[in-house]
Design a protein around this motif. Structure first.
Motif, mmCIF file in Angstrom:
data_model
loop_
_atom_site.group_PDB
_atom_site.id
_atom_site.type_symbol
_atom_site.label_atom_id
_atom_site.label_comp_id
_atom_site.label_asym_id
_atom_site.label_seq_id
_atom_site.Cartn_x
_atom_site.Cartn_y
_atom_site.Cartn_z
ATOM 1 N N THR A 160 5.025 4.942 -8.045
ATOM 2 C CA THR A 160 4.144 3.775 -8.011
ATOM 3 C C THR A 160 4.868 2.527 -7.508
ATOM 4 O O THR A 160 6.076 2.380 -7.686
ATOM 5 C CB THR A 160 3.535 3.487 -9.393
ATOM 6 O OG1 THR A 160 2.471 2.538 -9.235
ATOM 7 C CG2 THR A 160 4.559 2.928 -10.368
ATOM 8 N N THR A 165 -6.116 -1.676 -6.450
ATOM 9 C CA THR A 165 -7.094 -0.586 -6.426
ATOM 10 C C THR A 165 -6.388 0.759 -6.239
ATOM 11 O O THR A 165 -5.285 0.830 -5.705
ATOM 12 C CB THR A 165 -8.096 -0.734 -5.261
ATOM 13 O OG1 THR A 165 -7.370 -0.801 -4.025
ATOM 14 C CG2 THR A 165 -8.953 -1.980 -5.414
ATOM 15 N N LEU A 166 -7.066 1.812 -6.680
ATOM 16 C CA LEU A 166 -6.689 3.195 -6.348
ATOM 17 C C LEU A 166 -7.858 3.801 -5.586
ATOM 18 O O LEU A 166 -9.012 3.685 -6.017
ATOM 19 C CB LEU A 166 -6.450 4.028 -7.605
ATOM 20 C CG LEU A 166 -5.088 4.040 -8.270
ATOM 21 C CD1 LEU A 166 -5.025 5.195 -9.268
ATOM 22 C CD2 LEU A 166 -3.945 4.133 -7.273
ATOM 23 N N GLU A 169 -13.234 4.525 -5.152
ATOM 24 C CA GLU A 169 -12.256 3.458 -5.370
ATOM 25 C C GLU A 169 -12.475 2.851 -6.748
ATOM 26 O O GLU A 169 -13.618 2.626 -7.148
ATOM 27 C CB GLU A 169 -12.399 2.390 -4.283
ATOM 28 C CG GLU A 169 -11.358 1.281 -4.402
ATOM 29 C CD GLU A 169 -11.442 0.304 -3.232
ATOM 30 O OE1 GLU A 169 -11.235 0.727 -2.083
ATOM 31 O OE2 GLU A 169 -11.724 -0.877 -3.488
ATOM 32 N N VAL A 217 -7.553 -1.274 -10.394
ATOM 33 C CA VAL A 217 -6.473 -1.101 -11.364
ATOM 34 C C VAL A 217 -6.416 -2.407 -12.149
ATOM 35 O O VAL A 217 -6.017 -3.443 -11.616
ATOM 36 C CB VAL A 217 -5.125 -0.819 -10.668
ATOM 37 C CG1 VAL A 217 -3.998 -0.739 -11.697
ATOM 38 C CG2 VAL A 217 -5.209 0.468 -9.855
ATOM 39 N N THR A 226 -4.396 6.579 -2.784
ATOM 40 C CA THR A 226 -3.777 5.436 -2.123
ATOM 41 C C THR A 226 -3.883 4.235 -3.046
ATOM 42 O O THR A 226 -4.981 3.871 -3.473
ATOM 43 C CB THR A 226 -4.493 5.131 -0.790
ATOM 44 O OG1 THR A 226 -4.405 6.292 0.040
ATOM 45 C CG2 THR A 226 -3.835 3.953 -0.082
ATOM 46 N N GLY A 227 -2.749 3.670 -3.372
ATOM 47 C CA GLY A 227 -2.720 2.474 -4.212
ATOM 48 C C GLY A 227 -2.556 1.245 -3.343
ATOM 49 O O GLY A 227 -1.794 1.268 -2.373
ATOM 50 N N GLU A 228 -3.298 0.201 -3.670
ATOM 51 C CA GLU A 228 -3.141 -1.061 -2.941
ATOM 52 C C GLU A 228 -3.019 -2.198 -3.942
ATOM 53 O O GLU A 228 -3.869 -2.356 -4.824
ATOM 54 C CB GLU A 228 -4.324 -1.293 -1.996
ATOM 55 C CG GLU A 228 -4.140 -2.567 -1.189
ATOM 56 C CD GLU A 228 -5.104 -2.691 -0.016
ATOM 57 O OE1 GLU A 228 -5.903 -1.755 0.205
ATOM 58 O OE2 GLU A 228 -5.047 -3.737 0.652
ATOM 59 N N HIS A 278 -1.593 3.604 -15.254
ATOM 60 C CA HIS A 278 -2.450 2.713 -14.472
ATOM 61 C C HIS A 278 -3.818 2.726 -15.140
ATOM 62 O O HIS A 278 -4.455 3.785 -15.227
ATOM 63 C CB HIS A 278 -2.568 3.216 -13.036
ATOM 64 C CG HIS A 278 -1.241 3.354 -12.340
ATOM 65 N ND1 HIS A 278 -0.377 4.389 -12.600
ATOM 66 C CD2 HIS A 278 -0.642 2.567 -11.415
ATOM 67 C CE1 HIS A 278 0.715 4.235 -11.854
ATOM 68 N NE2 HIS A 278 0.584 3.144 -11.128
ATOM 69 N N PHE A 311 3.036 -0.284 -8.376
ATOM 70 C CA PHE A 311 2.426 -1.214 -9.341
ATOM 71 C C PHE A 311 3.454 -1.571 -10.412
ATOM 72 O O PHE A 311 3.981 -0.684 -11.083
ATOM 73 C CB PHE A 311 1.203 -0.586 -10.005
ATOM 74 C CG PHE A 311 -0.029 -0.587 -9.154
ATOM 75 C CD1 PHE A 311 -0.834 -1.724 -9.073
ATOM 76 C CD2 PHE A 311 -0.394 0.545 -8.432
ATOM 77 C CE1 PHE A 311 -1.984 -1.721 -8.289
ATOM 78 C CE2 PHE A 311 -1.545 0.545 -7.648
ATOM 79 C CZ PHE A 311 -2.343 -0.592 -7.569
ATOM 80 N N THR A 332 0.854 -1.189 0.000
ATOM 81 C CA THR A 332 0.000 0.000 0.000
ATOM 82 C C THR A 332 0.886 1.235 0.000
ATOM 83 O O THR A 332 1.892 1.265 0.716
ATOM 84 C CB THR A 332 -0.886 0.015 1.273
ATOM 85 O OG1 THR A 332 -1.582 -1.225 1.360
ATOM 86 C CG2 THR A 332 -1.898 1.139 1.222
#
Ligand SMILES: [Zn+2]
Length: 256
Positions: free
Chosen positions: A33, A48-49, A59, A62, A99-101, A73, A35, A14
């Motif tokens: 990133t 997800t973003l 949300e 991705v 927030t990227g997960e 992305h 990712f 994250t």
């Protein structure tokens, strides 16, 4: 160009980043990133973003990550929790913190398979003088192409046992950056395959497996890997086929 954070630390799931650009088709460019964009036989990360906008949470999945002039992305706008009463650009405007997960199970599987591919490639070169010519990995299987006439069944059994010995030795895996001209002068070019990289690449990322003084493998690679071969479990060769004249394709999977 987006800062590629996964090159240094492949264990982050994250992270926060800032939107630099959003395209109408749902592609988003971030300043940094974790990712991984598809490349080198390793599929793109998914995840997800998320963004909080005026107390409202949005949300989007991705669905894909691609590297061109920078990293894109690709959001699945249909599947997002976007209120859809306004364009996505209103929520993800440049300067917005997101927030990227990562889908961690998928990424971690890619890390295991990528590391296993390095071990297999190194062993095939050492024991069979068979350089790797291509590879494709997934979260549940992988294949490797190499220049070799034909592996027999007992060859495959020997290869499988040897790679599993290397796995069970728990060899450390490290990575670091090298100036290209220094790398070309100091490293074994047949093994590292630096000569295959485009001229535009001036910083080489080296991935090493084994003792620092005398590594079993040392190769130029921009993928993500685990930090010990012990994390690979058990490798099973599931088949072979001809991949062209003088080319063998070996399929394998990892058991826990
Ligand atoms: Zn790699």
């Amino acid at each position: 160009m987006t800062d590629l954070l996964y090159l240094e630390d492949s264990n982050v799931r994250t992270f926060d980043a800032t939107v630099e650009r959003i395209l109408e088709d749902g592609r988003v460019v971030l300043d940094r990133t974790h990712f991984y964009p598809e490349g080198g036989g390793q599929p793109a990360d998914t995840g997800t973003l998320r963004v909080d906008s005026d107390g409202e949470a949005f949300e989007w999945p991705v669905a894909d990550v691609q590297k061109r002039d920078t990293v894109y992305h690709v959001l699945d706008l249909e599947a997002g929790t976007d209120s859809t009463d306004g364009p996505i650009a209103d929520v993800l405007e440049p300067g917005t913190t997101v927030t990227g997960e990562l889908d961690w199970d998928r990424r971690y599987a890619h890390m295991r398979y990528h590391t296993a591919q390095h071990l297999l490639s190194a062993y095939l070169l050492e024991a069979y003088d068979a350089p790797t010519t291509g590879n494709q990995l997934y979260a549940d299987r992988a294949r490797l192409d190499c220049a070799y006439e034909r592996f027999q069944d007992d060859d495959l059994a020997t290869i499988e046992a040897a790679v599993n010995d290397l796995i069970h030795d728990g060899l450390p895996v490290r990575w670091y950056e090298f100036e290209r001209d220094v790398a070309e002068a100091e490293l074994d070019l047949e093994r590292t395959r630096i000569d295959l990289l485009p001229d535009s690449i001036t910083e080489i990322r080296i991935v090493e497996i084994g003792d620092a003084d005398d590594p079993f493998d040392r190769v130029a690679c921009a993928g993500t890997h685990v930090q010990s071969t012990a994390d690979l479990g058990t490798l099973e060769i599931t088949g072979r086929e001809t991949a062209g004249s003088g080319e063998e394709r070996v399929r394998f999977r990892l058991l826990e």
